[in-house]
Write a protein that holds these residues in place. Structure first.
Motif, PDB file in Angstrom:
ATOM      1  N   GLY A 248       0.821  -1.209   0.000  1.00 61.75           N
ATOM      2  CA  GLY A 248       0.000   0.000   0.000  1.00 61.75           C
ATOM      3  C   GLY A 248       0.853   1.255   0.000  1.00 61.75           C
ATOM      4  N   LYS A 249       2.023   1.157  -0.651  1.00 63.59           N
ATOM      5  CA  LYS A 249       3.019   2.216  -0.562  1.00 63.59           C
ATOM      6  C   LYS A 249       3.587   2.570  -1.934  1.00 63.59           C
ATOM      7  CE  LYS A 249       3.249   1.727   4.077  1.00 63.59           C
ATOM      8  NZ  LYS A 249       2.382   0.560   4.307  1.00 63.59           N
ATOM      9  N   ILE A 250       4.349   3.665  -1.955  1.00 66.98           N
ATOM     10  CA  ILE A 250       5.365   3.917  -2.958  1.00 66.98           C
ATOM     11  C   ILE A 250       6.697   3.731  -2.229  1.00 66.98           C
ATOM     12  CG2 ILE A 250       6.397   5.556  -4.565  1.00 66.98           C
ATOM     13  CD1 ILE A 250       3.604   4.793  -5.402  1.00 66.98           C
ATOM     14  N   LEU A 251       7.536   2.837  -2.729  1.00 63.87           N
ATOM     15  CA  LEU A 251       8.847   2.600  -2.152  1.00 63.87           C
ATOM     16  C   LEU A 251       9.902   3.279  -3.020  1.00 63.87           C
ATOM     17  CD1 LEU A 251       8.527  -1.241  -1.433  1.00 63.87           C
ATOM     18  CD2 LEU A 251       7.858   0.662   0.058  1.00 63.87           C
ATOM     19  N   ARG A 252      10.936   3.799  -2.390  1.00 60.66           N
ATOM     20  CA  ARG A 252      12.061   4.376  -3.144  1.00 60.66           C
ATOM     21  C   ARG A 252      13.307   3.550  -2.841  1.00 60.66           C
ATOM     22  NH1 ARG A 252      15.468   9.140  -1.698  1.00 60.66           N
ATOM     23  NH2 ARG A 252      16.652   9.771  -3.551  1.00 60.66           N
ATOM     24  N   ILE A 253      14.024   3.159  -3.910  1.00 56.38           N
ATOM     25  CA  ILE A 253      15.093   2.180  -3.806  1.00 56.38           C
ATOM     26  C   ILE A 253      16.284   2.652  -4.624  1.00 56.38           C
ATOM     27  CG2 ILE A 253      15.678  -0.262  -4.188  1.00 56.38           C
ATOM     28  CD1 ILE A 253      12.476  -0.578  -4.438  1.00 56.38           C
ATOM     29  N   ASP A 254      17.493   2.527  -4.069  1.00 57.38           N
ATOM     30  CA  ASP A 254      18.712   2.840  -4.800  1.00 57.38           C
ATOM     31  C   ASP A 254      19.252   1.537  -5.375  1.00 57.38           C
ATOM     32  OD1 ASP A 254      21.037   3.797  -5.837  1.00 57.38           O
ATOM     33  OD2 ASP A 254      21.561   5.029  -4.109  1.00 57.38           O
ATOM     34  N   VAL A 255      18.803   1.172  -6.551  1.00 58.12           N
ATOM     35  CA  VAL A 255      19.062  -0.162  -7.091  1.00 58.12           C
ATOM     36  C   VAL A 255      20.527  -0.396  -7.441  1.00 58.12           C
ATOM     37  CG1 VAL A 255      16.720  -0.506  -7.939  1.00 58.12           C
ATOM     38  CG2 VAL A 255      18.400   0.633  -9.408  1.00 58.12           C
ATOM     39  N   ASP A 256      21.326   0.666  -7.498  1.00 57.60           N
ATOM     40  CA  ASP A 256      22.731   0.517  -7.882  1.00 57.60           C
ATOM     41  C   ASP A 256      23.694   0.890  -6.766  1.00 57.60           C
ATOM     42  OD1 ASP A 256      22.389  -0.310 -10.645  1.00 57.60           O
ATOM     43  OD2 ASP A 256      21.596   1.696 -10.991  1.00 57.60           O
ATOM     44  N   ASP A 257      23.223   0.912  -5.521  1.00 57.08           N
ATOM     45  CA  ASP A 257      24.084   1.292  -4.401  1.00 57.08           C
ATOM     46  C   ASP A 257      23.817   0.367  -3.220  1.00 57.08           C
ATOM     47  OD1 ASP A 257      25.882   2.562  -2.771  1.00 57.08           O
ATOM     48  OD2 ASP A 257      24.611   4.305  -2.363  1.00 57.08           O
ATOM     49  N   LEU A 258      24.356  -0.840  -3.293  1.00 58.71           N
ATOM     50  CA  LEU A 258      24.156  -1.842  -2.251  1.00 58.71           C
ATOM     51  C   LEU A 258      25.072  -1.552  -1.065  1.00 58.71           C
ATOM     52  CD1 LEU A 258      22.659  -4.519  -1.596  1.00 58.71           C
ATOM     53  CD2 LEU A 258      24.667  -5.709  -2.499  1.00 58.71           C
ATOM     54  N   ASP A 259      24.475  -1.347   0.117  1.00 59.44           N
ATOM     55  CA  ASP A 259      25.257  -1.123   1.322  1.00 59.44           C
ATOM     56  C   ASP A 259      25.844  -2.435   1.829  1.00 59.44           C
ATOM     57  OD1 ASP A 259      24.574   1.525   1.184  1.00 59.44           O
ATOM     58  OD2 ASP A 259      22.937   1.368   2.637  1.00 59.44           O
ATOM     59  N   GLU A 260      26.788  -2.330   2.760  1.00 59.69           N
ATOM     60  CA  GLU A 260      27.423  -3.522   3.316  1.00 59.69           C
ATOM     61  C   GLU A 260      26.421  -4.447   3.991  1.00 59.69           C
ATOM     62  OE1 GLU A 260      30.576  -2.403   5.874  1.00 59.69           O
ATOM     63  OE2 GLU A 260      31.832  -1.555   4.276  1.00 59.69           O
ATOM     64  N   VAL A 265      18.509   1.195   0.617  1.00 62.35           N
ATOM     65  CA  VAL A 265      17.733   2.340   1.080  1.00 62.35           C
ATOM     66  C   VAL A 265      18.489   3.635   0.790  1.00 62.35           C
ATOM     67  CG1 VAL A 265      16.723   3.497   3.079  1.00 62.35           C
ATOM     68  CG2 VAL A 265      16.646   1.001   2.916  1.00 62.35           C
ATOM     69  N   PRO A 266      17.895   4.571   0.056  1.00 64.41           N
ATOM     70  CA  PRO A 266      18.536   5.878  -0.131  1.00 64.41           C
ATOM     71  C   PRO A 266      18.646   6.611   1.203  1.00 64.41           C
ATOM     72  CG  PRO A 266      16.810   5.518  -1.767  1.00 64.41           C
ATOM     73  CD  PRO A 266      16.663   4.450  -0.729  1.00 64.41           C
ATOM     74  N   ALA A 267      19.770   7.235   1.432  1.00 63.90           N
ATOM     75  CA  ALA A 267      20.013   7.885   2.720  1.00 63.90           C
ATOM     76  C   ALA A 267      19.055   9.031   2.993  1.00 63.90           C
ATOM     77  CB  ALA A 267      21.455   8.391   2.777  1.00 63.90           C
ATOM     78  N   ASP A 268      18.464   9.612   1.944  1.00 68.89           N
ATOM     79  CA  ASP A 268      17.560  10.747   2.137  1.00 68.89           C
ATOM     80  C   ASP A 268      16.091  10.365   1.995  1.00 68.89           C
ATOM     81  OD1 ASP A 268      17.776  10.236  -0.562  1.00 68.89           O
ATOM     82  OD2 ASP A 268      17.895  12.345  -1.170  1.00 68.89           O
ATOM     83  N   ASN A 269      15.765   9.070   2.110  1.00 66.34           N
ATOM     84  CA  ASN A 269      14.342   8.707   2.146  1.00 66.34           C
ATOM     85  C   ASN A 269      13.666   9.401   3.322  1.00 66.34           C
ATOM     86  OD1 ASN A 269      13.922   7.210  -0.125  1.00 66.34           O
ATOM     87  ND2 ASN A 269      13.666   5.245   0.896  1.00 66.34           N
ATOM     88  N   PRO A 270      12.371   9.711   3.215  1.00 66.37           N
ATOM     89  CA  PRO A 270      11.745  10.593   4.209  1.00 66.37           C
ATOM     90  C   PRO A 270      11.635  10.025   5.612  1.00 66.37           C
ATOM     91  CG  PRO A 270      10.115   9.773   2.639  1.00 66.37           C
ATOM     92  CD  PRO A 270      11.456   9.409   2.094  1.00 66.37           C
ATOM     93  N   HIS A 271      11.693   8.694   5.770  1.00 63.24           N
ATOM     94  CA  HIS A 271      11.468   8.124   7.100  1.00 63.24           C
ATOM     95  C   HIS A 271      12.633   7.280   7.608  1.00 63.24           C
ATOM     96  CE1 HIS A 271       7.346   9.493   6.693  1.00 63.24           C
ATOM     97  NE2 HIS A 271       7.201   8.794   5.584  1.00 63.24           N
ATOM     98  N   VAL A 272      13.814   7.491   7.057  1.00 61.88           N
ATOM     99  CA  VAL A 272      14.928   6.618   7.434  1.00 61.88           C
ATOM    100  C   VAL A 272      15.303   6.739   8.908  1.00 61.88           C
ATOM    101  CG1 VAL A 272      15.956   6.418   5.149  1.00 61.88           C
ATOM    102  CG2 VAL A 272      16.569   8.350   6.604  1.00 61.88           C
ATOM    103  N   ASP A 273      14.984   7.857   9.519  1.00 64.70           N
ATOM    104  CA  ASP A 273      15.342   8.051  10.927  1.00 64.70           C
ATOM    105  C   ASP A 273      14.195   7.765  11.876  1.00 64.70           C
ATOM    106  OD1 ASP A 273      17.962   8.853  10.283  1.00 64.70           O
ATOM    107  OD2 ASP A 273      17.276  10.905   9.874  1.00 64.70           O
ATOM    108  N   ASP A 274      13.086   7.257  11.368  1.00 70.34           N
ATOM    109  CA  ASP A 274      11.924   6.946  12.202  1.00 70.34           C
ATOM    110  C   ASP A 274      11.833   5.430  12.348  1.00 70.34           C
ATOM    111  OD1 ASP A 274       9.429   6.527  13.354  1.00 70.34           O
ATOM    112  OD2 ASP A 274       8.507   8.212  12.287  1.00 70.34           O
ATOM    113  N   ALA A 275      12.040   4.936  13.543  1.00 72.31           N
ATOM    114  CA  ALA A 275      12.082   3.493  13.789  1.00 72.31           C
ATOM    115  C   ALA A 275      10.762   2.807  13.523  1.00 72.31           C
ATOM    116  CB  ALA A 275      12.529   3.221  15.226  1.00 72.31           C
TER     117      ALA A 275
END
Length: 531
Positions: A248-260, A265-275
Motif C-alpha cells: 500500500g506504498k510507494i517505495l524508493r530504492i537505490d538499485v545501484d548502491d548496495l550497502d554492506e 535504502v537511499p540515505a535521504d528517504n523521508p522516514h529513514v530516521d523513524d524506527a
C-alpha cells in the motif's frame, strides 16, 4: 466483471428524467461544439504495432527505438527498430491460468509479471532491465524484515513478490543473470492489488508501487479494515496504514548502491530516521496503485489508484467508491489515506467488530492528502469528462514533456499535459500538470477522442515523440484484442469533439451524464478487479 440486477421502476424513472434533461441541453451542446480551439488538441490517431501479444502489462521504449513489452504470464518481448518481434525469454511467475502451474502454490489470482523498467543505455544490442513479479513456489517463504512482525499476517500463508535485475544479451533474456534486489510479502490465499510499477527518478533511484494486498470482496465495497483474529487478508490497515509494512506504498530504492548490510535504502528517504517505518517507504496510504509515472520536470509522482466498488454512500459505512489520481510531491513523505479515507479525504466509518451492525466514529483524515482527480460510477459534475462509462480503472500515463525532433512529436499544446488512461473505459484524458505546484488543472480536462484503445494498461513516450501504449485487451485472463500501439499526431478525430479548453463540459456531456446514469441505475457494476 459485471453484476447485473433487475432495474427498479424508480431507477427507470430517474434515468428517463436525466435523459430528458440531456435532450433539453442538446442545442447548447451543438453551439459549444462550434467553438473548438485552434490548438490542435486531440488531433491524434492510434497505430497498431503488434497484435502478437497475450495479456501485455507494460511497454518501454529504448532510446534507439527498441520496444520491450512484458506479458502477465512472464514473457519478455522485444520489437527491434527494424520491426522484428522476438520473445527474449520467460520469467517464471505465479499467475492465474499460467502455463505449468501444477499446484495452488504456483497459481496466484492476480500474480504475474507486472513491472518493467529499462536501464537508460538499453538498446537493440541488449542491456539491463528491472522486473517485478510473483515468485512461483514461494508460499511460506515471505521475507521477514526487522519490522515485518509488526505488519501482521501469517507467514505460512504468504509468498513473495520480487524486484530483480536481469541482463538481456542481443535478443536473449539471461535468466541466470538475475540479481534479487527486494522482496515483498504477498497474501497467497486472498486477492488482490499488488501494484508493481517501477519508474526512474532523476537522481538514479527508482520508485516502486505496491498495492494493499487486501481482499476487497467482503466489505460491501467500502473500507476493508477487519481487525478480527484470522482476518488479516481483509484488513488494509495492516498494510496501507502500517508504516512498518511495504504494501500500500510507494517505495524508493537505490538499485545501484548496495550497502554492506545488503540495504538499497537511499540515505535521504523521508522516514529513514523513524524506527516505526520501513526505511524504503516514500509515500503511503494507497489501495491499488497499479500504474504510476514521474513528471520529469518536478519529479512528482502521479498515481492512478483504483478504488472500491460501493455504488452509493452509506451513513453507517462511508463514501461510495471512487477511482483516484493522486500526486506525491518530490521528496515524498505523504499519506494518501486508504483505507481510512477516499476522494477529497472523506472518512470511512470505523467498525470495532467488522461485519456487525455497530458503526463507530469516522476515521480521522486530517493530515492525509486528498486525491486531485476522483470519480465514481455515477455522473459527477466535478469531473464530467469521466462520466462516460459505468466501470472505472484509473491508470497513470506520462506527463508529456518532449524536447526532441522526432517525426511523431505531439503539438506544442500537449507539452505539460498529463495523459490519463482509463483501462475499463478504453479511453484517454488530458489534464494540464503544473510542475511548480505539482497540481493537475482539472478545470481543463479534455476527453482523449481516441479509438483503438482496448484496456490501455500502460503508456510511455518514445524517442520519436509518440506515446506507446500496451493495450491489455478485453477481459481479465487471456484477454482478447490486446496490442502494442502508439498514439501519433494527425488523422481524423474519431471520438467526442471538445469545447473550449476552459469550459466546464463538452458538447455531449449532458448525454454522457445521462447515459452513464441510466446504465448505473439499471445495471450497477463493479470495477474490473484485474488490478
Amino acid at each position: 466483471m459485471f453484476s447485473l440486477r433487475k432495474p427498479s421502476l424508480r431507477r427507470v424513472a430517474v434515468a428517463v428524467a436525466l435523459l430528458s434533461l440531456a435532450a433539453l441541453q442538446l442545442d447548447f451542446g451543438r453551439a459549444a461544439e462550434a467553438q473548438l480551439p485552434a490548438t490542435g488538441l486531440l488531433d491524434l490517431s492510434v497505430e497498431t504495432i503488434s497484435t502478437d501479444v497475450s495479456d501485455p502489462t507494460i511497454v518501454e521504449v529504448a532510446d534507439d527505438g527498441t520496444i520491450v513489452f512484458v506479458e502477465r504470464r512472464g514473457a519478455v518481448n522485444l520489437i527491434g527498430p527494424d520491426g522484428a518481434q522476438v520473445e527474449a525469454g520467460v520469467i517464471p511467475v505465479s499467475a492465474n491460468q499460467c502455463a505449468d502451474c501444477p499446484t495452488e502454490d504456483f497459481a496466484l489470482e492476480e500474480g504475474g509479471l507486472h513491472g518493467l523498467l529499462l536501464y537508460p543505455d538499453f538498446s537493440a544490442a541488449g542491456g539491463k532491465l528491472l522486473a517485478y513479479y510473483s515468485v512461483p513456489g514461494s508460499l511460506g517463504t515471505a521475507p521477514v524484515t526487522p519490522l515485518h512482525p509488526d505488519a501482521g499476517g501469517d507467514p505460512t500463508e504468504e509468498g513473495i513478490f520480487r524486484l530483480s535485475r536481469f541482463t538481456v544479451t542481443g535478443t536473449t533474456l539471461d535468466l541466470s543473470s538475475e540479481e534479487i534486489l527486494l522482496e515483498n510479502a504477498t497474501e497467497w490465499y486472498e486477492c488482490c492489488h499488488y501494484g508493481g510499477d517501477i519508474e526512474w527518478l532523476a537522481d538514479g533511484t527508482v520508485v516502486l508501487s505496491t498495492g494493499d494486498d487486501t481482499n476487497p470482496h467482503e466489505s460491501n465495497g467500502f473500507s476493508p479494515h477487519d481487525a478480527n483474529e484470522g482476518r488479516d487478508g481483509f484488513n488494509a490497515m495492516r498494510t496501507s496504514q502500517n508504516p512498518a509494512d511495504r504494501r500500500g506504498k510507494i517505495l524508493r530504492i537505490d538499485v545501484d548502491d548496495l550497502d554492506e548490510d545488503g540495504s538499497l535504502v537511499p540515505a535521504d528517504n523521508p522516514h529513514v530516521d523513524d524506527a516505526a517505518y520501513d526505511p524504503y517507504v516514500y509515500a503511503m496510504g494507497f489501495r491499488s496503485n497499479y500504474r504510476i509515472d514521474v513528471d520529469p520536470e518536478s519529479q512528482a509522482i502521479i498515481v492512478g489508484n483504483v478504488g472500491p466498488d460501493a455504488q452509493r454512500p452509506d451513513a453507517a459505512r462511508g463514501p461510495e467508491g471512487h477511482d483516484e489520481v493522486e500526486v506525491v510531491p518530490a521528496g515524498g513523505g505523504t499519506n494518501h489515506g486508504w483505507p481510512m479515507c477516499i476522494g477529497e479525504a472523506e472518512p470511512y466509518v470505523q467498525y470495532d467488530a467488522f461485519g456487525a451492525d455497530n458503526p463507530g466514529e469516522p476515521f480521522d483524515c486530517s493530515g492525509t492528502v486528498p486525491a486531485q482527480i476522483h470519480y465514481t460510477y455515477h455522473p459527477d459534475l466535478s469531473f464530467p469528462i469521466m462520466a462516460h462509462g459505468v466501470t472505472r480503472t484509473a491508470i497513470a500515463g506520462p506527463v508529456y514533456r518532449y524536447d526532441g525532433d522526432g517525426e511523431h512529436a505531439f503539438p506544442e499544446a500537449y507539452q505539460g499535459q498529463f495523459l490519463m488512461l482509463e483501462f475499463s473505459r478504453n479511453s484517454m484524458v488530458t489534464v494540464p500538470f503544473d510542475a511548480e505546484t505539482a497540481t493537475l488543472d482539472t478545470s481543463a480536462m479534455l476527453p482523449g477522442a481516441l479509438g483503438s484503445l482496448t484496456g490501455p494498461i500502460d503508456a510511455t513516450i518514445g524517442p520519436d515523440g509518440a506515446v506507446y501504449v500496451a493495450n491489455y485487451g478485453a477481459g481479465f485472463y487471456n484477454a482478447a484484442g490486446g496490442s502494442i500501439a502508439r498514439i501519433v499526431p494527425g488523422g481524423p478525430l474519431d471520438g467526442v469533439l471538445p469545447t473550449d479548453a476552459g469550459a466546464d463540459t463538452d458538447a455531449t456531456a449532458p448525454i454522457a451524464l445521462a447515459a452513464a446514469a441510466l446504465l448505473v441505475l439499471l445495471f450497477p457494476t463493479r470495477s474490473r478487479e484485474l488490478i
